[in-house]
Structure formats: structure tokens, C-alpha cells
Motif scaffolding. Structure first.
Motif, PDB file in Angstrom:
ATOM      1  N   ALA A 409      46.626  -5.109  21.532  1.00  0.00           N
ATOM      2  CA  ALA A 409      47.294  -4.032  20.796  1.00  0.00           C
ATOM      3  C   ALA A 409      47.232  -2.706  21.559  1.00  0.00           C
ATOM      4  O   ALA A 409      48.202  -1.942  21.631  1.00  0.00           O
ATOM      5  N   GLU A 410      46.045  -2.425  22.156  1.00  0.00           N
ATOM      6  CA  GLU A 410      45.919  -1.186  22.957  1.00  0.00           C
ATOM      7  C   GLU A 410      46.825  -1.253  24.175  1.00  0.00           C
ATOM      8  O   GLU A 410      47.443  -0.256  24.582  1.00  0.00           O
ATOM      9  N   ASN A 411      46.928  -2.424  24.791  1.00  0.00           N
ATOM     10  CA  ASN A 411      47.825  -2.584  25.932  1.00  0.00           C
ATOM     11  C   ASN A 411      49.271  -2.334  25.523  1.00  0.00           C
ATOM     12  O   ASN A 411      50.057  -1.702  26.256  1.00  0.00           O
ATOM     13  N   ALA A 412      49.656  -2.870  24.333  1.00  0.00           N
ATOM     14  CA  ALA A 412      51.032  -2.663  23.869  1.00  0.00           C
ATOM     15  C   ALA A 412      51.308  -1.170  23.676  1.00  0.00           C
ATOM     16  O   ALA A 412      52.398  -0.669  23.998  1.00  0.00           O
ATOM     17  N   ARG A 413      50.309  -0.431  23.120  1.00  0.00           N
ATOM     18  CA  ARG A 413      50.504   1.021  22.942  1.00  0.00           C
ATOM     19  C   ARG A 413      50.705   1.699  24.295  1.00  0.00           C
ATOM     20  O   ARG A 413      51.569   2.581  24.451  1.00  0.00           O
ATOM     21  N   ALA A 414      49.886   1.280  25.306  1.00  0.00           N
ATOM     22  CA  ALA A 414      50.017   1.887  26.637  1.00  0.00           C
ATOM     23  C   ALA A 414      51.386   1.579  27.222  1.00  0.00           C
ATOM     24  O   ALA A 414      52.026   2.443  27.840  1.00  0.00           O
ATOM     25  N   PHE A 415      51.850   0.318  27.063  1.00  0.00           N
ATOM     26  CA  PHE A 415      53.174  -0.035  27.591  1.00  0.00           C
ATOM     27  C   PHE A 415      54.270   0.774  26.911  1.00  0.00           C
ATOM     28  O   PHE A 415      55.238   1.208  27.555  1.00  0.00           O
ATOM     29  N   LEU A 416      54.133   0.975  25.614  1.00  0.00           N
ATOM     30  CA  LEU A 416      55.134   1.782  24.914  1.00  0.00           C
ATOM     31  C   LEU A 416      55.129   3.232  25.385  1.00  0.00           C
ATOM     32  O   LEU A 416      56.165   3.895  25.476  1.00  0.00           O
ATOM     33  N   GLY A 417      53.916   3.721  25.683  1.00  0.00           N
ATOM     34  CA  GLY A 417      53.823   5.100  26.211  1.00  0.00           C
ATOM     35  C   GLY A 417      54.539   5.225  27.540  1.00  0.00           C
ATOM     36  O   GLY A 417      55.046   6.303  27.889  1.00  0.00           O
ATOM     37  N   ARG A 418      54.569   4.179  28.355  1.00  0.00           N
ATOM     38  CA  ARG A 418      55.236   4.212  29.666  1.00  0.00           C
ATOM     39  C   ARG A 418      56.674   3.703  29.543  1.00  0.00           C
ATOM     40  O   ARG A 418      57.314   3.445  30.542  1.00  0.00           O
ATOM     41  N   ALA A 419      57.119   3.468  28.278  1.00  0.00           N
ATOM     42  CA  ALA A 419      58.482   2.967  28.048  1.00  0.00           C
ATOM     43  C   ALA A 419      58.695   1.609  28.675  1.00  0.00           C
ATOM     44  O   ALA A 419      59.797   1.258  29.080  1.00  0.00           O
ATOM     45  N   ASP A 420      57.600   0.799  28.724  1.00  0.00           N
ATOM     46  CA  ASP A 420      57.691  -0.566  29.294  1.00  0.00           C
ATOM     47  C   ASP A 420      57.838  -1.539  28.106  1.00  0.00           C
ATOM     48  O   ASP A 420      56.849  -2.071  27.592  1.00  0.00           O
ATOM     49  N   ALA A 421      59.083  -1.735  27.714  1.00  0.00           N
ATOM     50  CA  ALA A 421      59.324  -2.580  26.529  1.00  0.00           C
ATOM     51  C   ALA A 421      58.938  -4.031  26.771  1.00  0.00           C
ATOM     52  O   ALA A 421      58.404  -4.712  25.885  1.00  0.00           O
ATOM     53  N   ALA A 422      59.184  -4.554  27.971  1.00  0.00           N
ATOM     54  CA  ALA A 422      58.851  -5.971  28.267  1.00  0.00           C
ATOM     55  C   ALA A 422      57.343  -6.188  28.190  1.00  0.00           C
ATOM     56  O   ALA A 422      56.854  -7.182  27.657  1.00  0.00           O
ATOM     57  N   GLY A 423      56.566  -5.247  28.799  1.00  0.00           N
ATOM     58  CA  GLY A 423      55.104  -5.408  28.742  1.00  0.00           C
ATOM     59  C   GLY A 423      54.595  -5.335  27.309  1.00  0.00           C
ATOM     60  O   GLY A 423      53.699  -6.102  26.913  1.00  0.00           O
ATOM     61  N   ALA A 424      55.144  -4.402  26.512  1.00  0.00           N
ATOM     62  CA  ALA A 424      54.709  -4.282  25.118  1.00  0.00           C
ATOM     63  C   ALA A 424      55.050  -5.550  24.328  1.00  0.00           C
ATOM     64  O   ALA A 424      54.253  -6.026  23.507  1.00  0.00           O
ATOM     65  N   ASP A 425      56.229  -6.092  24.593  1.00  0.00           N
ATOM     66  CA  ASP A 425      56.626  -7.324  23.884  1.00  0.00           C
ATOM     67  C   ASP A 425      55.706  -8.487  24.222  1.00  0.00           C
ATOM     68  O   ASP A 425      55.312  -9.264  23.355  1.00  0.00           O
TER      69      ASP A 425
END
Length: 607
Positions: A409-425
Motif C-alpha cells: 500500500a505504501e509503495n502504491a502511494r509512492a507510485f501515485l506520487g510519481r504519477a506511475d499508474a502502472a506501478g501503483a496498479d
């Protein structure tokens, strides 16, 4: 003058001749009438006494059947008695002596005793007496072998110890499919014979071979109606059924419808024979007929004499005849009423005994239903107790996915902060997978907590073993046990219910872990699950190297409230055994003290 005298003399001679002829005619008529009256009186007396013999036979049969039916129910009931089974399994035999003594006193049975599988008496109601049956071997008796082979048997014989004749009624005592022994009730018929004597005449019972079993004349017992073949007589003597009885013929000779006797039954008799239902016996009543013949002949001859008298005596003759007939009919009516009253009393007594037996059977059925409900509740309590013990292990299983979910979940938040939708998904997909894992764990825990229901179905044995290992994983790690698992080349399916099968496996493996922990002597604990596949069955063995069990503990292993654990209730193995039995399988155990124990579950293989 000379002519008149011869005429007068001739008339007087003719008159005398007429009187002589009349007298001769009257004598001839009277003689013929007396002969006819004699024959009629004989026939009427025989018919009357035959009717009395038939009535006495009917009442005698009712008396005998009442005693037989009352005593026949006793061994069937005792064969199901828990105290009898306990004694035959090696329990308290003296307690059974006391119980059989009380029952024999209440039921008027001569003696009641229990025989082991070897035919030796282990308990008897006459244990106090010098002629006690306890310790005697009765394996040679037909009533023992007949009960072992067919479940029930009857034999009339002379007692080898008491030297008293009686009917032995037996019923086999079973423990599942294995016989434990035989319960025997001996019935003596002294009271029955006394009741027969009150009916008048002589009453006796013969078996299918013509041997007298019961008789109102003691000397007739074990004598025969017909001459026995030498081979049959030798077989009877060899079997000791009637002791050393000579098997001589009865002192009776049948002459048409008359039976002529000697000794205690001297004179002429008429007989009535009645078959006794449910046996090959026959009951025969002999009624003495000599006095009745004399009475009826005298009565009829007197009647003929009165009829030959002048008409003046005719009215008195008719009145006397009416009085005689009324007296005879009144006596017959009284005898018939007495017979009907006694039969009715016996019928009421039998009906009452039958009602009590039906009520006892219904009460046993209700007790069995309550026992089944109690076992169901105990099974549920056992699963809940097991559930409490495995909660810590399940919590550990859930904590690991929860920690991973937080990281993803923390990783998904970080990916969203960097606008990395694929990583967050991708991180959120892993979170979803972990929630499914937690759901599987909680479903397993919830299913384990409730009793399975419904029909048996094919269950994958590998999945059942994996589910049980997951539930008991924490206990295995805490004890330092790495179980050895079976290598299955292809899925193996058995007929069961999955949750209850996992419960049995958890109980057996937990018992093995606790046994190895309690009896640790420096050896590394070893737990193995072995699977043997047969044509129609599958054996699952739980093997440990714990301290093992001695013979006493092994014999009481599946008895309720028997345990070797300090805090155990002694219900886990009982419940497991009931569950496996409900699957149509078996649960057994073997043990070697100091080396370990093996519990084997045998289930039907699902095709």
C-alpha cells in the motif's frame, strides 16, 4: 265232570304259559334295554370326559404358555444389559451375581447365569448356594452352541449340578459383530405341574421324540410314549440331556379311544392332546373314565327301569331325569366359567407384561436419542476447544499478509506520487491477492468451528492433510516437529466430509505432538503421515515416536472420559472415532511402549 277238569287245567296251564312268556318277554326287553343303556352310558361318559379333558388341556396350555412367554423375554432383555456386557468383558462379576440373584427372585426363574465365550459360567444367581453354577463348563450343552450359532436357543434338560430338570432359554450377548458370551435362564415347572394337578386327571408334556418332559406323576418324567430306536436312545444318554434316565415306556396302552394305565394312573382314561405353539412339544391330558362310565350306565339303566314301570312312576322319572340333567349342566357350566376366568386372568397378565416390555424398549430408544444429542454437543465443544488452541497459529498466518499489504500500500502511494499508474496498479493487485489469502485462512477457521452436515462426498486427501497442517502449523513449529508427508503421484479421494476429516487429522496429530513432548527422552520428535491405497479403501496412518501406550490404556482408548493427559477430558478420540464411523470407516490404534504409537484411519475410496 271229567271233561270240565281237563279244560280248566288247560286254561290254567295256558295262562301260566302266557305269564311265563310275558315274563320272558319282559326279561328280554329289559335285558336288551339294559345292554343298550350300558353302551349309551359308556359312549356318553367317554364324550363328557373327553370334553373335560379338552377343557383341562386348554387351561393347562394357557398356564404353561404364560410361564414360557414370561421367561422367554428375560434373556433377550439381559443380553442388552450393560452390566452383563461389562462382566463378560472382564468387569465386576460379583456385582452381576447380585443383580442376577435379585432378578431371579423377582421373576421366579430357577437360576440365571452368564457364560463366557468358552462356555464357562462367570456369574450366577445361585452363587451363594453349594450347587452354584459359577466356574462350571457348559460348552457341551446344546443350548450354548445353539445360542452362539443362531442368537437364541432352548433346551429341556436335567441339571448336571442341581440334578433338577428344567427348560434352559438362552440368548447370545454381542459386542458389535463379536459375541461376548451367552445369558441363560433356567425355568423349572414345579408350580405349573401343581396347577395342572388342580385340574384333575393326569397331565404331561412330551417332546418331538416322545420323551416325557413334564408330568403330574413324577415317576413318568423322562419315560417315553414309544419305543426309541437304540441309536436315538444312545445319543440322548451320551448328551446327558436327561442324565441317567432309563427312557423306559410309559405304563399306558391305547385301545381305540380308551387309554389303559397302570400304577399311579391305573384304570381306563380318555385323552386330549394339544400341540404347544413355538415348540415341538405336545401336551396330553388323561381323564379317568371308569367312575363316569359306571355312573352314566347306572343312570341310564335306572332310567330304562323307570320307563318300564307303570305310568304312575313316569312323572317322578321325568322329574328325576330333569334334576340329573340340570345338575350335570350346572356342573359343566361352573367348570367352563372357571376355565374362562383363569384364561382371562392369564391373558391380562401377559398383556400387562407385554405393555411393560414395550415401554422399556421405548425408554431405551429415547435414552439412545439423548446420548446421540450429547455426543453431537461434545463433538462441537471439541472443535471449539481445538479452535482456541489454533488461534495463535492462524493469527501468525494473518499477520504476515497484513505486513506485506502495508508495504504494498505504501509503495502504491509512492507510485501515485510519481504519477506511475502502472506501478501503483501492480502494488494494489498484490494487496488484493493478499486479502484473498486472508479470506481463505478465515474461511478455513470458520468451517472448522461448525459441524459438517450433508451426505458424504469425494474429498481430496491431499487437500485435507494440507488444511490440517495449516491449522496445527504453530503447534508443530513450537514443538520443533517437521512432519514427514506422503508422496502422492495423483490425487487420492475418499468418501467423507472435508471439515470433519480435517478435525480428525488435527486431533490425532495434536495428540501425537503432546505425547512426544510429554515423553521426550533425548530423541528428536518424529511425526509421519503415511497413506496406503487399496482396491476399495484408503489407510491414513499417523505415526509418532512418543512413549507409546500400555495394554490397559490401549484397551480403554476409545472409551469416554478415559485420558492419560493431566487436563484432558477423554473425549477427543471418542469424537474422532464417531466421526470416522459416520463416514463408514474405522479408526484403530497400535502401540509399542517406549517406541511410539500408530493411529490408522480406514476410509472408503471414492471412484
Amino acid at each position: 265232570m271229567s271233561k270240565t277238569l281237563p279244560d280248566e287245567s288247560g286254561r290254567r296251564a295256558a295262562g301260566r304259559r302266557l305269564w311265563v312268556a310275558l315274563a320272558l318277554l319282559m326279561v328280554a326287553v329289559a335285558s336288551v334295554a339294559f345292554v343298550i343303556a350300558s353302551d349309551a352310558g359308556r359312549s356318553q361318559a367317554i364324550a363328557t370326559m373327553r370334553a373335560r379333558a379338552a377343557d383341562a388341556g386348554t387351561l393347562g396350555l394357557a398356564i404353561l404358555r404364560g410361564e414360557l412367554e414370561k421367561q422367554r423375554a428375560l434373556p433377550v432383555i439381559l443380553a442388552r444389559d450393560p452390566d452383563v456386557r461389562t462382566a463378560l468383558r472382564g468387569g465386576d462379576k460379583h456385582a452381576l451375581d447380585l443383580k442376577l440373584e435379585a432378578i431371579a427372585r423377582e421373576t421366579r426363574a430357577a437360576v440365571i447365569y452368564a457364560l463366557g465365550k468358552d462356555g464357562v459360567a462367570i456369574a450366577a444367581s445361585n452363587w451363594r448356594e453349594p450347587t452354584s453354577f459359577v466356574g462350571n463348563d457348559y460348552a457341551f450343552r446344546d443350548y450354548f452352541s445353539g445360542a452362539v450359532a443362531g442368537g437364541m436357543a432352548e433346551q429341556f434338560a436335567l441339571g448336571t449340578v442341581s440334578k433338577r430338570p428344567g427348560l434352559y432359554i438362552t440368548s447370545r450377548v454381542d459386542d458389535g459383530r463379536e459375541p461376548l458370551g451367552v445369558i441363560v435362564v433356567k425355568v423349572e415347572f414345579d408350580q405349573v405341574e401343581a396347577d395342572w394337578r388342580a385340574l384333575g386327571g393326569q397331565t404331561y408334556v412330551v417332546d418331538g421324540r416322545g420323551v416325557v418332559l413334564l408330568s403330574t406323576i413324577p415317576d413318568w418324567q423322562f419315560r417315553t410314549q414309544i419305543e426309541l430306536a437304540p441309536q436315538v436312545a444312545a445319543e440322548i444318554r451320551q448328551s446327558l440331556q436327561f442324565g441317567a434316565a432309563p427312557l423306559t415306556l410309559l405304563p399306558l396302552r391305547r385301545d381305540g379311544e380308551i387309554v389303559r394305565g397302570a400304577g399311579a394312573a391305573a384304570g381306563r382314561h380318555v385323552s386330549a392332546r394339544i400341540p404347544i405353539p413355538t415348540t415341538d412339544w405336545q401336551l396330553e391330558v388323561l381323564m379317568p373314565v371308569d367312575a363316569a362310565i359306571r355312573n352314566d350306565q347306572v343312570r341310564l339303566q335306572t332310567l330304562v327301569a323307570l320307563l318300564l314301570m307303570p305310568g304312575a312312576a313316569l312323572g317322578a322319572l321325568v322329574l328325576w331325569r330333569r334334576q340329573v340333567n340340570l345338575a350335570r349342566r350346572s356342573a359343566e357350566a361352573q367348570v367352563k366359567a372357571e376355565l374362562e376366568r383363569r384364561v382371562a386372568e392369564r391373558t391380562v397378565a401377559l398383556a400387562g407384561a407385554n405393555d411393560r416390555l414395550v415401554e422399556e424398549m421405548a425408554e431405551r430408544a429415547r435414552a439412545q436419542e439423548r446420548l446421540s444429542d450429547a455426543r453431537e454437543e461434545l463433538a462441537k465443544a471439541n472443535r471449539l476447544a481445538t479452535l482456541g488452541q489454533v488461534t495463535a497459529g492462524v493469527a501468525h498466518e494473518i499477520n504476515q499478509p497484513l505486513a506485506a499489504m502495508r508495504t504494498y500500500a505504501e509503495n502504491a502511494r509512492a507510485f501515485l506520487g510519481r504519477a506511475d499508474a502502472a506501478g501503483a496498479d501492480g502494488a494494489l493487485a498484490k494487496v488484493v491477492g493478499l486479502t484473498e489469502r486472508i479470506g481463505t485462512i478465515t474461511d478455513t477457521l470458520r468451517g472448522f468451528a461448525r459441524r459438517g452436515s450433508g451426505p458424504h462426498a469425494p474429498v481430496d486427501l491431499g487437500e485435507a492433510i494440507d488444511g490440517a497442517l495449516m491449522i496445527i502449523d504453530a503447534a508443530l513449529r513450537q514443538a520443533g516437529v517437521a512432519p514427514k508427508l506422503p508422496s502422492l503421484a495423483e490425487p487420492v479421494r475418499v468418501l467423507a466430509r472435508p471439515v470433519e476429516l480435517e478435525q480428525v487429522l488435527v486431533n490425532l496429530m495434536r495428540n501425537a505432538i503432546e505425547a512426544m513432548a510429554a515423553g521426550r527422552d533425548g530423541r528428536a520428535p518424529r511425526l509421519a503421515i503415511e497413506v496406503a491405497i487399496r482396491a476399495e479403501d484408503v489407510d491414513i496412518a499417523i505415526v509418532d515416536n512418543g512413549p507409546g501406550l500400555d495394554e490397559g490404556a490401549l484397551a480403554a482408548l476409545f472409551a469416554p472420559f478415559r485420558t492419560t493427559k493431566p487436563r484432558g477430558l477423554g473425549l477427543g478420540l471418542v469424537i474422532s472415532h464417531d466421526i470416522v464411523t459416520s463416514f463408514g470407516g474405522t479408526l484403530s490404534a497400535t502401540s509399542r511402549p517406549g517406541e511410539g504409537s500408530t493411529f490408522t484411519i480406514r476410509l472408503k475410496r471414492a471412484t
